[in-house]
Design a protein around this motif. Structure first.
Motif, short mmCIF file in Angstrom:
data_model
loop_
_atom_site.label_atom_id
_atom_site.label_comp_id
_atom_site.label_asym_id
_atom_site.label_seq_id
_atom_site.Cartn_x
_atom_site.Cartn_y
_atom_site.Cartn_z
N ILE A 1 89.18 -10.11 -15.79
CA ILE A 1 87.79 -9.69 -15.96
C ILE A 1 86.91 -10.93 -15.85
O ILE A 1 87.20 -11.97 -16.45
CB ILE A 1 87.59 -9.00 -17.32
CG1 ILE A 1 88.48 -7.75 -17.42
CG2 ILE A 1 86.12 -8.62 -17.51
CD1 ILE A 1 88.45 -7.09 -18.78
N ASN B 1 95.01 -7.94 -15.77
CA ASN B 1 93.75 -7.38 -16.28
C ASN B 1 92.67 -8.45 -16.24
O ASN B 1 92.13 -8.83 -17.27
CB ASN B 1 93.99 -6.86 -17.71
CG ASN B 1 92.81 -6.05 -18.22
OD1 ASN B 1 91.99 -5.57 -17.45
ND2 ASN B 1 92.73 -5.90 -19.53
N LEU C 1 93.00 -10.45 -19.95
CA LEU C 1 93.11 -9.95 -21.32
C LEU C 1 94.47 -9.33 -21.59
O LEU C 1 94.76 -8.96 -22.73
CB LEU C 1 92.00 -8.95 -21.62
CG LEU C 1 90.58 -9.52 -21.54
CD1 LEU C 1 89.57 -8.43 -21.84
CD2 LEU C 1 90.40 -10.70 -22.48
N VAL D 1 84.07 -10.41 -23.38
CA VAL D 1 84.80 -10.03 -22.17
C VAL D 1 85.60 -8.78 -22.49
O VAL D 1 86.44 -8.80 -23.38
CB VAL D 1 85.75 -11.16 -21.71
CG1 VAL D 1 86.46 -10.76 -20.44
CG2 VAL D 1 85.00 -12.46 -21.53
N GLY D 2 85.32 -7.70 -21.78
CA GLY D 2 86.06 -6.47 -22.02
C GLY D 2 86.00 -6.02 -23.47
O GLY D 2 86.97 -5.49 -24.01
#
Length: 104
Positions: A6, A4, A103, A24-25
């Motif tokens: 990012i 994941n 993440l 972030v996210g």
């Protein structure tokens, strides 16, 4: 890239021997520049509601600005009282001058 991953920031946005806070996210993340590497942790201290990016980075340790407890930014490990719980860390990749955080 699997996982994941990012994009969090440009590599140039993270000064050496300093910390910056980014979202972030949807997560508040602290990015640390240490010895030419970048490390990432949650940006909120596990002991009190303080942002680690407002703390003091010395070597691989970030000092919480609220109660002066310290974490190792490489592992999230607690380095001294009053902290008792480690801070979460995240894997980092740097590609084409950009910093990516997994993440998970």
């Amino acid at each position: 890239m699997s996982g994941n991953w990012i994009e969090a920031a440009s590599r140039d946005a993270i000064p050496e021997d300093d910390v910056v806070g980014v979202v972030v996210g949807g997560r508040d993340i602290a990015l640390y520049g240490v010895d030419g590497d970048v490390f990432a942790t949650d940006n909120v201290c596990t002991h009190g509601n303080a942002r680690l990016c407002d703390g003091f980075l010395e070597g691989h340790e970030i000092e919480c600005p609220l109660h002066q407890g310290r974490f190792d930014v490489r592992t999230g490990a607690v380095m001294c009282a009053p902290l008792t719980d480690a801070v979460r860390t995240y894997p980092i990749r740097i590609e084409a001058g950009k910093v990516y955080v997994d993440l998970g």
